[in-house]
Design a protein around this motif. Sequence first.
Motif: not given
Length: 294
Positions: A136, A140, A169-170, A173, A176-177
Motif C-alpha cells: 500500500a 501511496y 488510489f483505490f 485504499l 490498506t483495508v
Amino acid sequence: MGTLEGHLLPGVGLLLFSFYYSALTSLALLREQKVLKHPLLPGKLRGHRLSRQVSYEAVVKVLVPTCGIIGEYFYPLGVNRVQMIDWKDPRRPFVFKDNWQHVTMFGFFILSGVVDMVSQAHLGRWGVKLERAAEALAFYVLIMLMVTHIENKSSLEIRVHLLLMIPSFFLALVLTVEVWVPNHPPIWILKCWLGLVLSSWMLQICEMYIPLTGQPWRADDPMDHAFLTIFFCWHLVLAAALFLATYGLCSLWHSHYSSWTKTPGARYQRCPMESSGEELEKLKAEALPQDEVV
C-alpha cells in the motif's frame, strides 16, 4: 517513463501480475480456500535459508522494478541520468526530475518485494499485514509522485495521469483495508479488478504514442479529452471481463484437474487373487447374509 518503452514495461509488468493474482484468486474461490496460497520457488532453491519459503510474487516485485530503474538511468544506450545535481552550473540545479520520480516509484515497489521476502522466509506465519502495508505504501508514493509529475504538462497528459491516479488510489485504499481485514474474498476480487484497470490503462497510454488512427492526440481538442474519459470507462468494463475470463479458464482447469485426482477409493479395484485364504473366507462370510436377504 515519458516514452512508449517507459510506459510499456510497467504496463506489461502490472498486467501479468494482475493476471497472476486473478488466477490465484479464482483458484482459491473454486477450492473454497480461506487463505491465498502463493506458489513458492522451486525445491532446489528452498534449501537456502533465505529462499526456502519465498514466493514468485516477491521475486518479480524486485526484478521488474530493477529493470525499470536501469532503463530510467541508461536507456537509450549511451546516456547516463544517474546525476541528480548539475555541478557545472553555479546555481547547482536539480536535473532529470521525471527520471528520479520514476526511480523513486520503482524503489518503493522493490522495497515491497524485499519486505515480502523477509516476511516469508523468517516469520513462522507469513506477515500478511506487513506485506500489504508495504505494498500500500508503494501505491501511496506513486500517487504523491504523480501529483508533481503532471506539472508543466499538456492538458491531455494531465487528464491521462489523473485517470491513472484513480485506480491507483483505490488500490492503495483496498490494500490498506487488507492490513486489518486480510484473507477476505471480496477484497481479493476488488484488488484483481483494480489491478487490471490500472495495467490496461497504462497500456492505453502507450497507444497515445503510436495512435491506431495514425494521427496524434491533440491536447487542444475537447473531443480528444472527452473520448479519453470514455475510453477509461470502457477499461472498467474490460477489466471486469478479463477477470471473468480468467475465472472461467481456471474453472475449466479446476474441473478437469479434479476429475483426474479423485480418491482411489472411489474407483473400481480388482480383488487381489493372491490374498490369503483367511481374507477370502472373511469376504465370503460377509457376502452370504446379503444373498439371504435378497
